[in-house]
Design an enzyme around this catalytic site. Structure first.
Site, PDB file in Angstrom:
ATOM      1  CB  SER A 186      -0.888   0.026   1.230  1.00 26.85           C
ATOM      2  OG  SER A 186      -1.561  -1.182   1.325  1.00 26.85           O
TER       3      SER A 186
HETATM    4  C1  59J Z   1      -2.569  -7.854   3.804  1.00 23.18           C
HETATM    5  C2  59J Z   1      -1.376  -8.418   0.942  1.00 23.18           C
HETATM    6  C3  59J Z   1      -0.589 -10.019  -0.708  1.00 23.18           C
HETATM    7  C4  59J Z   1      -0.370 -10.039  -2.177  1.00 23.18           C
HETATM    8  C5  59J Z   1      -3.448  -8.919   3.584  1.00 23.18           C
HETATM    9  C6  59J Z   1      -2.026  -7.622   5.027  1.00 23.18           C
HETATM   10  C7  59J Z   1      -2.662  -8.802  -1.130  1.00 23.18           C
HETATM   11  C8  59J Z   1      -2.709  -9.382  -2.441  1.00 23.18           C
HETATM   12  C9  59J Z   1      -1.656 -10.738  -4.170  1.00 23.18           C
HETATM   13  C10 59J Z   1      -3.739  -9.757   4.617  1.00 23.18           C
HETATM   14  C11 59J Z   1      -2.342  -8.468   6.077  1.00 23.18           C
HETATM   15  C12 59J Z   1      -3.209  -9.532   5.869  1.00 23.18           C
HETATM   16  C13 59J Z   1      -1.053  -9.859  -5.235  1.00 23.18           C
HETATM   17  S1  59J Z   1      -4.369  -4.409   6.063  1.00 23.18           S
HETATM   18  O1  59J Z   1      -1.258  -2.495   3.287  1.00 23.18           O
HETATM   19  O2  59J Z   1      -4.088  -5.619   2.125  1.00 23.18           O
HETATM   20  O3  59J Z   1      -0.878  -0.992   7.194  1.00 23.18           O
HETATM   21  O4  59J Z   1      -2.167  -0.517   8.802  1.00 23.18           O
HETATM   22  O5  59J Z   1      -0.337  -8.668   1.570  1.00 23.18           O
HETATM   23  O6  59J Z   1      -3.602  -8.079  -0.748  1.00 23.18           O
HETATM   24  O7  59J Z   1      -3.721  -9.282  -3.155  1.00 23.18           O
HETATM   25  O8  59J Z   1      -3.490 -10.376   6.886  1.00 23.18           O
HETATM   26  N1  59J Z   1      -2.859  -2.365   5.877  1.00 23.18           N
HETATM   27  N2  59J Z   1      -2.689  -4.665   3.581  1.00 23.18           N
HETATM   28  N3  59J Z   1      -2.295  -7.535   1.393  1.00 23.18           N
HETATM   29  N4  59J Z   1      -1.577  -9.047  -0.300  1.00 23.18           N
HETATM   30  N5  59J Z   1      -1.624 -10.036  -2.909  1.00 23.18           N
HETATM   31  C14 59J Z   1      -3.864  -3.082   5.129  1.00 23.18           C
HETATM   32  C15 59J Z   1      -3.398  -3.400   3.723  1.00 23.18           C
HETATM   33  C16 59J Z   1      -2.459  -2.290   3.391  1.00 23.18           C
HETATM   34  C17 59J Z   1      -2.992  -1.956   7.136  1.00 23.18           C
HETATM   35  C18 59J Z   1      -4.145  -2.380   7.966  1.00 23.18           C
HETATM   36  C19 59J Z   1      -4.645  -3.755   7.673  1.00 23.18           C
HETATM   37  C20 59J Z   1      -3.069  -5.680   2.765  1.00 23.18           C
HETATM   38  C21 59J Z   1      -5.198  -1.355   7.861  1.00 23.18           C
HETATM   39  C22 59J Z   1      -2.199  -6.913   2.697  1.00 23.18           C
HETATM   40  C23 59J Z   1      -1.966  -1.098   7.755  1.00 23.18           C
HETATM   41  O9  59J Z   1      -2.963  -1.174   3.250  1.00 23.18           O
END
Ligand code: 59J
Length: 581
Positions: free
Chosen positions: A292
């Site tokens: 992200s």
């Molecule tokens: C995630 C991913 C992996 C790769 C998912 C994090 C994907 C995806 C395939 C599950 C933890 C979790 C290409 S989440 O960074 O969405 O920073 O405070 O690792 O989605 O499709 O148990 N960040 N993170 N995703 N993958 N592939 C959120 C988010 C982010 C947060 C929190 C919670 C993911 C709000 C991450 C943060 O923004």
């Protein structure tokens, strides 16, 4: 006439041939005579003394931080070397020699016997001049000293990944010591000495050519910020149970790197206990999927197309989106979000829908323009350029994953550079590890208006209602984005079950951004919480607060002046706003 000459030539030719043969015979006879019959003559010629040139070590230049604090200093030391051919006849003195050098007598004797035909052997190096003098005071024939320099690193493990180190021969092998070796090393001088063929020093004529000292180097690092980043990262690793971490802090206007720390680290003053795993400058050699933290660049791309403005909304319900064989998921189900909301909730679905609207091309272009997939040019050994893929066919899956931060890989240095470019009103300034006193040429890679809009959105992502509380800095508006990314499985497709990286990337102060920072926490203990907003944001907050103060950067978010009553003057704590972690 013609007949006459023709008749005489064969005779002359015969004379020449006979003459040559005689000459060869004489030479062969002389060789045989000298080598076989009169060996003593050659032996005596060889016993003549010879003039040799012995190198004089050059002083290696000082490496200092931007304020002149020493980071690598050369101090004079003494190497004790011996001539085994001479020393072999002094066996009765070996015990006292071993004692004064603190060497094992048996080991030393074994080496001297084994290498007894040599003319040169180091017995011990890096002795203090006093220790060297004690050895020479024994006056053992065949024992000599040689002046050398030894590197000392006052900040040790706090600066080791950047400064690097030298080997026993004073040449750079890691970090800046290696990349700037030619600048730092200088040129050895020459001393003329008279030696006999056994290598015995007969006379010292002194300096024939004096050594040219190396030049000193002032890095962009600020040792105070380096210490602060190191301390806060250590604290974060203890708190989160993480294996490793990185912090990079830079000046967005000059491109100078002010702090670059990694854990685990090593102490370059102890050459004997080096573990390669601790020596990696992860900030430049480790690549990862940024997740992200790159969403702001996708949003910037959307603004750049003119099809999107910050107040436009996307329906992210129900928090997941099917694309062929796989499903994009949001961790929080947030419904209808504007662009700020998409970044605040970090909605993968929201970013994906925007990406499908504008296509991969503008996103790829912004990511390329802020430097992903290209070397940063810092010149570190093993420095990675990361990967910004350019697929032949961009399917929906490729477009979506790029937009929310997967399928590309970056280094921490590239990521902080990208944020610095946003903060610097879209002007990309080359990175520098040495202190610069003149501004560098920059390149406008993002429209300044869009860059401004993005920094304001990032301010709300941290400071707004429900923003990232742990990233805030009292007295200042700061902006940034957290990220939590599953770690890709090594050797196979897909992702590891419970291995994550927590990130925070941010800038400050928002009114006139001066600093950008990236914090990466590698594999925090899942049981203790692993979100970037929880594990990385506090490091950002503490290091940024210290940096803003140490650099005398004026606060842009002070509470309104209180009425001049004695009671009110003490109440200056900014109001704490609630929000998620
Ligand atoms: C995630 C991913 C992996 C790769 C998912 C994090 C994907 C995806 C395939 C599950 C933890 C979790 C290409 S989440 O960074 O969405 O920073 O405070 O690792 O989605 O499709 O148990 N960040 N993170 N995703 N993958 N592939 C959120 C988010 C982010 C947060 C929190 C919670 C993911 C709000 C991450 C943060 O923004």
């Amino acid at each position: 006439m013609r007949k006459f000459t023709q008749a005489r030539f064969p005779v002359r030719l015969q004379i020449v041939i006979v003459g040559l043969l005689l000459l060869v015979a004489v030479i062969v006879w002389r060789i045989v005579y000298l080598h076989v019959l009169d060996q003593d003559f050659l032996q005596s010629r060889g016993d003549k003394l010879s003039v040799r040139h012995v190198p004089i070590a050059a002083h290696r230049g000082l490496i200092a931080d931007r304020n002149g604090e020493p980071l690598a200093v050369s101090t004079p030391v003494v190497a004790i070397w011996v001539n085994p051919r001479e020393l072999i006849s002094q066996r009765e003195r070996w015990p006292e020699l071993a004692r004064v050098l603190d060497l094992d007598l048996a080991e030393m004797s074994e080496r001297l016997e084994r290498l007894s035909r040599r003319g040169f052997l180091y017995l011990k190096r890096s002795l203090t001049p006093e220790e060297g003098a004690r050895v020479l005071a024994l006056r053992i024939p065949g024992v000599y000293e040689q002046a050398e320099y030894r590197r000392f690193y006052p900040a040790g493990e706090v600066t080791s990944h950047v400064v690097g180190m030298t080997n026993i021969d004073d040449r750079g092998t890691e970090g800046v010591e290696k990349t700037f070796d030619h600048w730092l090393a200088g040129v050895p001088g020459q001393q003329r000495v008279l030696k006999n063929p056994r290598g015995q020093l007969i006379k010292d004529f002194g300096e024939a050519k004096s050594a040219k000292p190396g030049k000193s180097l002032r890095l962009s690092l600020d040792l105070r910020l380096q210490y602060l980043a190191h301390r806060e990262l250590m604290h974060a690793l203890t708190e989160t149970g993480a294996q490793a971490g990185t912090v990079v802090l830079m000046d967005v206007k000059s491109g100078e790197i002010l702090a670059m720390v990694n854990l685990p680290t090593y102490n370059p003053n102890n050459r004997r206990t080096l573990d390669p795993a601790t020596m990696r400058n992860r900030a430049v050699v480790d690549i990862f999927e940024p997740g992200s933290t790159v969403k702001p660049f996708s949003i910037a791309a959307a603004l750049g197309t003119g099809r999107w403005k910050p107040t436009d909304t996307v329906d992210t319900y129900p928090g997941s989106l099917r694309i062929g064989r796989y499903t994009i998921k949001d961790v929080s189900r947030a419904g209808v979000l504007d662009l700020t909301g998409i970044l605040m909730k970090s909605s993968n679905v929201g970013v994906t829908k925007i990406a499908f609207d504008i296509g991969h091309e503008p996103i790829h272009r912004v990511m390329q323009q802020v430097g992903f997939g290209q070397s940063t040019g810092l010149g570190f050994l093993g420095e990675q350029a990361g990967i910004l893929p350019n697929h032949r066919r961009w399917g929906q899956a490729e477009t979506a994953t790029l937009a929310y931060g997967y399928g590309l890989s970056v280094t921490a240095v590239q990521l902080v550079h990208a944020y610095a470019t946003l903060a610097n009103e879209g002007r990309r300034v080359p990175l520098s590890l040495v202190r610069l006193d003149e501004p560098q040429a920059s390149e406008q890679v993002i429209d300044p208006q869009i860059a401004r809009t993005m920094t304001n959105i990032l301010r709300d992502v941290v400071g707004g209602q429900g923003g990232i509380v742990r990233a805030r800095v009292p007295g200042y508006h700061v902006g940034g984005k957290s990220g939590t990314a599953r770690k890709a499985a090594t050797g196979s497709k897909g992702y590891q079950a419970k291995a994550y990286r927590g990130f925070f990337a941010g800038i400050a102060p928002i009114d006139n951004p001066r600093l950008a920072m990236v914090v990466m926490i590698d594999e925090p203990d899942v049981a203790k919480g692993y979100y970037g907003g929880l594990v990385a944001a506090p490091v950002f907050s503490k290091v940024m607060a210290g940096a803003l103060r140490l650099m005398n950067i004026a606060p842009d978010n002070l509470p309104p002046p209180a009425p001049a009553t004695p009671a009110a003057r003490t109440a200056v704590t900014p109001p704490a706003t609630g929000g998620r972690g």
